[in-house]
Design an enzyme around this catalytic site. Structure first.
Site, PDB file in Angstrom:
ATOM      1  N   SER A 231       0.879  -1.070   0.122  1.00  0.00           N
ATOM      2  CA  SER A 231      -0.120   0.084   0.056  1.00  0.00           C
ATOM      3  C   SER A 231       0.912   1.058  -0.008  1.00  0.00           C
ATOM      4  O   SER A 231       1.632   1.336  -0.910  1.00  0.00           O
ATOM      5  CB  SER A 231      -0.886  -0.139   1.208  1.00  0.00           C
ATOM      6  OG  SER A 231      -2.079   0.660   0.961  1.00  0.00           O
ATOM      7  N   HIS A 373      -8.141  -5.712   0.251  1.00  0.00           N
ATOM      8  CA  HIS A 373      -6.694  -4.843   0.509  1.00  0.00           C
ATOM      9  C   HIS A 373      -5.947  -5.574   1.606  1.00  0.00           C
ATOM     10  O   HIS A 373      -6.535  -5.774   2.523  1.00  0.00           O
ATOM     11  CB  HIS A 373      -7.060  -3.361   0.544  1.00  0.00           C
ATOM     12  CG  HIS A 373      -5.655  -2.442   0.726  1.00  0.00           C
ATOM     13  ND1 HIS A 373      -5.129  -2.116  -0.306  1.00  0.00           N
ATOM     14  CD2 HIS A 373      -5.188  -1.863   1.836  1.00  0.00           C
ATOM     15  CE1 HIS A 373      -4.313  -1.130  -0.140  1.00  0.00           C
ATOM     16  NE2 HIS A 373      -4.180  -1.027   1.179  1.00  0.00           N
TER      17      HIS A 373
END
Ligand code: GCU
Length: 401
Positions: A231, A373
């Site tokens: 990320s 995610h």
């Protein structure tokens, strides 16, 4: 280039120089086009990292060959930096497989979000003394709390070490006007320029300092240090890999906007949204492209192309629309011509693969993991498989035999 059915993107061509001339040889790429692209990213996206000389020193704080029941060596090293009267310490945590006692091992270097102690439930791991995000206080209560993202025993069992540091040691992740962290150490207050570095570039700088350390440790295989990030740390890992060619393999996990995803698609997070929400991440110039992605002199496939000819891996997650999985896949595709110039296979796929079917044919690896995610054990398995292919081309699949 960059035309997909239903979406016409006008993307800058990696193999066309700023003056419009085609780049047709490795030499022209290395001498001309690559430096041009690097400069554009410095000026318009991540900012320039200062080249101020620093007094640096590393201090081994502790070491044991008894970690994980004797399966691992654990080291904690303070990387200390001094400029004038200011100091900065990055606390590095290393786990190396026991085999490192007889020969150097490949290592994954990465930054963690909330402190080294969150990576693995080992009481000997030092707790950060500076700022940590509010939801991770008191720090002592979060030992091993992020263990799912860092499957330490599994990584070591496959012959790889881990070198990790808390990103907050390098630059705390909030907007304080660039006073704390390495910005405070190296910056002159009130003298920031539109292309001065932001926090993503500061983290990338920190990754390079971890690399510096790795080159001094004889238990680490200096030619097989990977940089990996998830990320926001994936954005930093890509920028570190672009700026620092000592990293042998570069891995982006769900890095999304201003990481591996194409900005011009405006799917999920946009340049304006990221600049508004995280005003400290990029250089000030980047704000000129809020809602004007098409005016950017770069797009993120060019960032990926800077990794060539080294192997690159990009991973997306099927429910991670915010990071635009397809935009990440396409960026890999449009970076391929540079790998081809080196005579290497890129990702070698035209369509996005089905979830959980990794593409490991060439020098660009890609997978779409099913789920949200995150950095998971599945992602790590794929990374180690891919690293084995490139680090042990003779067909050895394990490094701990
Ligand atoms: C936010 C941000 C992303 C970033 C992510 C993360 O969602 O918008 O750009 O990648 O945080 O770091 O987890």
């Amino acid at each position: 280039m960059g035309e997909e059915p239903g979406q016409e993107l006008s993307l800058p061509d990696p193999l066309q120089s700023a003056d419009g001339r085609p780049i047709a040889s490795v030499e022209a790429w290395q001498r001309q086009r690559r430096p041009q692209i690097l400069t554009l990213f410095r000026e318009h996206v991540y900012g320039r990292s200062p080249e101020t000389p620093l007094e640096t020193q590393s201090q081994l704080l502790e070491m044991t060959a008894d970690a994980l029941g004797g399966k691992a060596i654990r080291k904690q090293v303070a990387l200390q930096f001094k400029s004038g009267d200011s100091r900065l310490t990055i606390n590095l945590l290393l786990y190396l497989p026991a085999a490192a006692q007889s020969r150097p091992v490949p290592v994954f270097s990465l930054l963690n979000f909330n402190g080294n102690h969150t990576v693995y439930p080992d009481r000997a791991i030092r707790i950060p003394t500076g700022w940590v995000p509010e939801e991770f206080r008191p720090a002592e209560a979060f030992r091993g709390a992020r263990g799912d993202s860092y499957p330490v025993p599994g990584i070591l069992a496959r012959g790889y070490g881990l070198a990790t540091a808390y990103a907050g040691d390098i630059d705390p992740d909030f907007d304080d006007g660039f006073k704390n962290g390495v910005h405070g150490l190296l910056g002159v207050p009130g003298q920031r320029q539109p292309d001065s570095w932001g926090t993503i570039a500061a983290w990338a700088w920190g990754l390079s300092r971890i690399m510096d350390y790795c080159l001094t440790d004889d238990q680490i295989d200096h030619r097989r240090v990977t940089v990996l990030g998830h990320s926001r740390m994936g954005k930093a890992a890509l920028w570190a890999g672009a700026e620092d060619s000592r990293f042998a393999l570069v891995i982006s996990n769900n890095s999304g906007c201003s990481g591996a995803a194409l900005s011009r698609r405006r799917q999920g997070e946009s340049v304006k949204v990221i600049n508004d929400r995280f005003p400290h991440w990029f250089c000030q110039n980047y704000r000129q492209y809020n809602d004007r992605e098409e005016a950017l002199p770069v797009d993120q496939h060019l960032l990926l192309s800077l990794i060539a000819p080294r192997p690159l891996y990009v991973a997306s997650a099927s429910q991670d629309d915010w990071a635009d999985p397809e935009g990440e896949f396409l960026a890999c595709r449009y970076a391929e011509p540079v790998y081809h110039l080196f005579g290497l296979k890129g990702m070698d796929a035209v369509r996005m693969p089905a979830p959980d079917t990794p593409l490991h044919h060439g020098h660009i690896g890609y997978h779409l993991r099913s789920g949200p995610h995150g950095l998971t054990a599945y992602d790590w398995r794929c990374y180690i498989d891919f690293a084995n292919t490139h680090f042990h081309p003779a067909g050895k699949t394990k490094t701990n035999e």
